[in-house]
Design a protein around this motif. Structure first.
Motif, PDB file in Angstrom:
ATOM      1  N   ARG A 114      -0.476 -16.295  -5.053  1.00 13.80           N
ATOM      2  CA  ARG A 114       0.847 -16.095  -4.449  1.00 13.80           C
ATOM      3  C   ARG A 114       1.542 -14.867  -5.048  1.00 13.80           C
ATOM      4  NH1 ARG A 114       3.873 -19.065  -1.180  1.00 13.80           N
ATOM      5  NH2 ARG A 114       6.122 -18.694  -1.150  1.00 13.80           N
ATOM      6  N   ARG A 115       1.500 -14.732  -6.380  1.00 17.70           N
ATOM      7  CA  ARG A 115       2.097 -13.548  -7.021  1.00 17.70           C
ATOM      8  C   ARG A 115       1.364 -12.283  -6.592  1.00 17.70           C
ATOM      9  NH1 ARG A 115       2.159 -17.044 -11.502  1.00 17.70           N
ATOM     10  NH2 ARG A 115       0.356 -15.992 -12.443  1.00 17.70           N
ATOM     11  N   GLN A 118       2.579 -11.310  -3.190  1.00 18.08           N
ATOM     12  CA  GLN A 118       3.965 -10.856  -3.226  1.00 18.08           C
ATOM     13  C   GLN A 118       4.082  -9.441  -3.785  1.00 18.08           C
ATOM     14  OE1 GLN A 118       5.484 -14.177  -5.510  1.00 18.08           O
ATOM     15  NE2 GLN A 118       6.489 -15.075  -3.712  1.00 18.08           N
ATOM     16  N   GLN A 119       3.159  -9.066  -4.673  1.00 17.92           N
ATOM     17  CA  GLN A 119       3.218  -7.750  -5.308  1.00 17.92           C
ATOM     18  C   GLN A 119       2.357  -6.706  -4.610  1.00 17.92           C
ATOM     19  OE1 GLN A 119       2.055  -8.538  -9.345  1.00 17.92           O
ATOM     20  NE2 GLN A 119       3.865  -9.789  -9.796  1.00 17.92           N
ATOM     21  N   PRO A 135       2.817 -16.139   1.342  1.00 16.66           N
ATOM     22  CA  PRO A 135       4.278 -16.073   1.226  1.00 16.66           C
ATOM     23  C   PRO A 135       4.873 -15.226   2.344  1.00 16.66           C
ATOM     24  CG  PRO A 135       3.207 -14.798  -0.511  1.00 16.66           C
ATOM     25  CD  PRO A 135       2.135 -15.561   0.185  1.00 16.66           C
ATOM     26  N   ASP A 137       7.212 -12.979   2.542  1.00 13.98           N
ATOM     27  CA  ASP A 137       7.433 -11.543   2.365  1.00 13.98           C
ATOM     28  C   ASP A 137       6.145 -10.744   2.462  1.00 13.98           C
ATOM     29  OD1 ASP A 137       6.453 -12.579   0.000  1.00 13.98           O
ATOM     30  OD2 ASP A 137       7.748 -11.374  -1.296  1.00 13.98           O
ATOM     31  N   ALA A 138       4.988 -11.383   2.220  1.00 11.41           N
ATOM     32  CA  ALA A 138       3.712 -10.670   2.347  1.00 11.41           C
ATOM     33  C   ALA A 138       3.418 -10.313   3.795  1.00 11.41           C
ATOM     34  CB  ALA A 138       2.577 -11.507   1.775  1.00 11.41           C
TER      35      ALA A 138
END
Length: 328
Positions: A114-115, A118-119, A135, A137-138
């Motif tokens: 997930r991180r 997101q990044q 997620p 926002d991805a």
């Protein structure tokens, strides 16, 4: 020496993933980029849990990246390949741990993934369905880049093979369900050929079914050009490249629904919903209907449905949208 544009970190844990990585690297090169493939070495066999297997693969991918040359951009092929990454990078995948590593199987992978998403500056799923579990926002940084699929040659003069199934993982591909359904409706002279698995890992095969083993790619695609029907009943399908290739080579696709980002499933429903069966009895009826269908409409419609998967279409997408974002 000029700096490499892109390092593609290839997990390559299956034949399909390795082929997909080669295709994507080829599209990047045809778009004008220099690409280095950093291939992970398979970890030792016998690891007892998926959590440990994924950790071993992630370590192998990190080691492969460290051995590669410096590059302007890095693309991880599968989220697993980038689970131990120290710097955000683009990621390409067919399915996410969020959905295919439930419970204890993904106890550490899911939050790290997930991180990672997101990044990631760019997210490159194989299909819209591949984004399940991502997620929100991805999704704003996602571009769907399918694995290119095209016909492998002219159809055989006679489709003398009744049906083919692909059973690289017999349990996952539902080989037992396929065998029961085919036996229920088979007529004299009709054969089902089982490809993709060594004969010794298969169950005892009934009359009319025989294994052809792990064929070289050209021979396997030639077999598809001779087949009338491709049948599968997967318990889970992370993409379905074998099904897409069968459609591209003119087979009628008989399948059951399956969890996972099964890219071929909506196409199969659109082409002929009679061939998408909800249970074993329906699968038998679907096989019989597909074997008895001798029209040309299905193959023509399949050709149109696969237009977004055509190599030229994928090359254009990579050149016009993906590469500029990778190298900005």
């Amino acid at each position: 020496m000029a700096q490499t544009d892109i390092v593609l970190v290839s997990l390559g844990s299956t034949t399909g993933l390795r082929a997909a990585d080669d295709e994507f690297a080829g599209a990047l090169r045809r778009a004008g980029a220099t690409v280095e493939m950093a291939r992970a070495e398979p970890p030792p066999e016998g690891l007892r849990t998926l959590a440990l297997v994924d950790l071993a693969w992630a370590y192998a991918a990190r080691k492969a990246l460290l051995a590669a040359g410096d590059a302007r951009a890095v693309v991880y092929s599968t989220t697993t390949a980038g689970l131990l990454a120290t710097t955000p990078a683009a990621v390409r995948f067919d399915a996410l741990s969020a959905v295919n590593r439930p419970g204890r199987h993904g106890i550490w992978q899911r939050p790290v993934e997930r991180r990672q998403l997101q990044q990631a500056p760019l997210v490159l799923p194989w299909s819209e369905q591949s984004m399940e579990g991502a997620p929100e926002d991805a999704r704003e940084r996602a571009i769907v880049v399918p694995v290119p699929v095209a016909g492998s040659g002219a159809p055989a003069a006679t489709r003398d093979v009744a049906a083919v199934t692909y059973a690289a993982s017999p349990e996952k591909k539902g080989l037992d369900r396929v065998l029961r359904a085919f036996a229920a409706v088979r007529r004299e002279g009709e054969d089902l050929l089982v490809a993709g698995a060594d004969p010794e890992v298969l169950p005892t095969l009934p009359d009319g079914v025989r294994s052809v083993g792990r064929l070289p790619r050209d021979e396997y695609r030639a077999l598809l050009r001779r087949a009338r029907v491709f049948v599968t009943a997967p318990r889970r399908e992370d993409y379905g490249i074998a099904q897409l290739e069968a459609l591209a080579d003119g087979c009628r696709l008989v399948t059951t629904p399956a969890p996972g980002p099964y890219a071929a499933l909506p196409i199969a429903r659109e082409l002929d919903p009679r061939y998408v069966a909800e249970d074993d009895a329906g699968l038998a009826r679907a096989i019989r209907a597909a074997l008895d269908d001798d029209g040309e409409r299905y193959a023509a419609a399949a050709y149109e449905a696969l237009a977004p998967f055509a190599p030229a279409a994928v090359d254009a997408l990579v050149a016009e949208r993906v590469l500029p974002l990778l190298l900005r």
